[in-house]
Scaffold this active site. Structure first.
Site, mmCIF file in Angstrom:
data_model
loop_
_atom_site.group_PDB
_atom_site.id
_atom_site.type_symbol
_atom_site.label_atom_id
_atom_site.label_comp_id
_atom_site.label_asym_id
_atom_site.label_seq_id
_atom_site.Cartn_x
_atom_site.Cartn_y
_atom_site.Cartn_z
ATOM 1 N N TYR A 464 0.828 -1.214 0.000
ATOM 2 C CA TYR A 464 0.000 0.000 0.000
ATOM 3 C C TYR A 464 0.863 1.265 0.000
ATOM 4 C CZ TYR A 464 -3.168 -3.634 1.758
ATOM 5 O OH TYR A 464 -3.875 -4.809 1.927
ATOM 6 N N HIS A 465 1.865 1.306 -0.898
ATOM 7 C CA HIS A 465 2.755 2.462 -0.971
ATOM 8 C C HIS A 465 2.830 3.046 -2.383
ATOM 9 C CE1 HIS A 465 5.123 0.506 2.608
ATOM 10 N NE2 HIS A 465 3.962 1.016 2.979
ATOM 11 N N PRO A 466 1.715 3.387 -3.016
ATOM 12 C CA PRO A 466 1.798 3.961 -4.368
ATOM 13 C C PRO A 466 2.400 5.353 -4.348
ATOM 14 C CG PRO A 466 -0.458 4.091 -3.566
ATOM 15 C CD PRO A 466 0.315 3.291 -2.557
#
Length: 549
Positions: A464-466
């Site tokens: 969850y690190h875009p």
């Protein structure tokens, strides 16, 4: 509705920039599509798996089928709530490695090297750990505390790393990231300390900042100058006017979407959708990056893991302890121990991250093991794969198309195999082996390169690190979207202040760098001189050229 500045997005970067602008005496309107962040699922750190998968708080984005993952579509949660993704994330606070930011500067983001950004990390922090740690800030808006490391498995994991020959670091956010140690968290007195609590609420209380709920439809321009934001507010279209500037901080997914809806992006794609082309910037939506990870899971010899609380009665007890005293397992995100290591000799700074968790369960709270167990989340930090965010339609209400290109670079699978094998070695060291009954995942039957590759394609998950979809760069760089002061190239009066700016993904979790970006962009907007540069040099393993550890 009119203010000096209009900020789109009440998340990490948006809340920080709004606070600093209002603190300087400017009037600010923050536009946010989501609702209230008040409620136990967000406030309780131990409940972190719930809000990121609740449509009440999440945009609900899903990727396009990913060929590298066998056609799987992954959930891509982004916070649609006050506080943005800082209200639904895992609360792990990682600044990133100094070399990450030096790379940014080398790539054209002048003034964003480690010596430039370190003072902003210090300014934003209210460090609640031991005194005497170099580089840590006290008295800033964002409370940061080290993991308490009270569970015996946390200490065992760090001890196993030391037994394997890795360094133990006293502060993964200080001068030495490399090694095993406690992870920091944005938790204060048993509460999630989101950007909303740290920045936005104090800004609103000061009277110069106003929150407007509504879906941003696009930026309004007078000629080439941004003069406001059009929003859908309860079914009515309204314009929030900006006397000075518009700041986009809507996430690495929605910021490029809004730019494209406003006529800034790849010209041919916009024209194909019938959108006017105000500035042909092919870099908008490109350069999409993320951290992919897998869970190394083991069953436990003794029933000491957090699975003891997984029953209805156990969860009720955890909730009651937290409600009455802000204590117990609910007061921690449980990611209290971790590590940053290098995968091979010749790599100058860590390229693998571990998060240790004293229960065997998916990050989203699903798929808990049938027995007591524990796990480490592990993955490469700097995949060379790049994806893209594109418009699926010209309708602002429609989600964009998101393609990360996971495992699409030839180096991705070899890097992931190294993660798994190095992780297995750590769990085989005496300090952890004393707790291990059996390997659950990948499992003893998964050993060869081909077997690991099949398992990775089937089980790798997003961390969850875009980021990276409107990157900083020199004004003459055709793929840059914003100049080093965050100004969108090709127009006036429009800036970006979120993780979309990142030229390359940083080591670790992205909430801290996103807030730092908001802090620094605020100074650029206000025309302030940069904070004095950091003089202390980061630690580097003395034998990095010849040794993996």
């Amino acid at each position: 509705m009119e203010a000096d500045f209009v900020v789109v997005g009440a998340g990490s970067g948006g809340s920080a920039v709004a606070f600093r602008l209002a603190e300087a005496g400017a009037s600010v309107i923050v536009v946010e599509a989501g609702g209230s962040d008040l409620g136990p699922f967000i406030a309780m750190p131990g409940a972190l798996s719930y809000p990121m998968h609740m449509r009440r708080y999440d945009w609900g984005f899903v990727t396009e089928p990913e060929p590298g993952l066998g056609g799987r579509r992954l959930h891509c949660p982004r916070g649609r709530v006050i506080g943005g993704s800082s209200s639904i994330n895992g609360m792990v606070y990682v600044r990133g490695h100094a070399r990450d930011y030096d790379h940014w500067a080398e790539a054209g983001a002048a003034g964003w090297g480690w010596a430039d950004v370190a003072p902003y990390f210090r300014r934003m922090e209210d460090w609640r750990g031991p005194a005497g740690h170099p580089l840590r800030g006290r008295g800033g808006p964002l409370t940061v505390r080290p993991g308490a490391m009270t569970h015996p498995l946390f200490e065992a994991f760090v001890a196993a790393g030391a037994e394997a020959g890795y360094p133990v670091t006293a502060d993964t956010n200080g001068l030495q990231q490399e090694g095993f140690g406690a992870l920091d968290a944005t938790i204060r007195d048993g509460l999630r300390w989101s950007a909303a609590r740290a920045y936005l609420r104090p800004a609103l209380a000061g009277g110069r900042c106003r929150l407007v709920r509504g879906l941003a439809l696009g930026v309004r321009f007078a000629g080439r100058r941004a003069v406001g934001v059009e929003i859908d507010r309860g079914g009515r279209r309204e314009v929030v006017a900006a006397r000075r500037e518009v700041v986009l901080a809507a996430s690495a997914i929605n910021t490029p979407k809004l730019l494209m809806l406003s006529g800034i992006g790849p010209g041919a794609e916009l024209a194909r959708l019938g959108l006017p082309v105000l500035a042909n910037r092919p870099g908008v939506g490109a350069n999409l990056q993320d951290h992919l990870e897998v869970y190394l899971q083991y069953s436990a010899r003794r029933p000491i893991t957090l699975r003891r609380y997984w029953s209805l009665a156990g969860k009720a007890w955890v909730g009651l302890m937290w409600l009455l005293a802000r204590r117990g397992p609910g007061a921690s995100n449980q990611f209290e121990a971790g590590a940053f290591i290098r995968s091979a000799a010749g790599i100058d700074y860590p390229d693998i991250q571990f998060h240790f968790l004293p229960i065997a369960v998916r990050y989203d709270g699903q798929g808990v093991a049938d027995e007591h167990g524990f796990q480490a989340h592990v993955g490469p930090m700097r995949s060379k794969a790049r994806g893209r965010v594109t418009l699926a339609s010209p309708r602002p209400q429609d989600p964009p198309a998101i393609r990360f290109g996971y495992l699409s670079h030839p180096d991705d699978l070899p890097e992931f195999r190294a993660c798994v094998r190095l992780g297995r070695e750590i769990f085989g060291r005496p300090a952890m082996a004393a707790h291990v009954r059996a390997e659950l995942a990948p499992g003893p039957g998964v050993q060869s390169d081909a077997e690991l590759d099949d398992w990775l394609r089937a089980h790798a998950e997003t961390a969850y690190h875009p980021c990276g979809t409107a990157r900083l760069g020199a004004a003459d760089d055709p793929m840059a979207v914003a100049d080093p002061e965050g100004r969108v190239i090709g127009v006036e009066g429009l800036r970006i202040a979120d993780s979309a700016l990142f030229p390359r993904i940083t080591n670790g979790n992205l909430n801290a760098p996103s807030i730092m970006a908001g802090e620094k962009i605020a100074d650029h907007i206000l025309g302030r001189p940069p904070l004095p540069r950091e003089a202390a040099a980061p630690w580097q393993h003395p034998g990095w050229q010849d040794r993996q550890r």
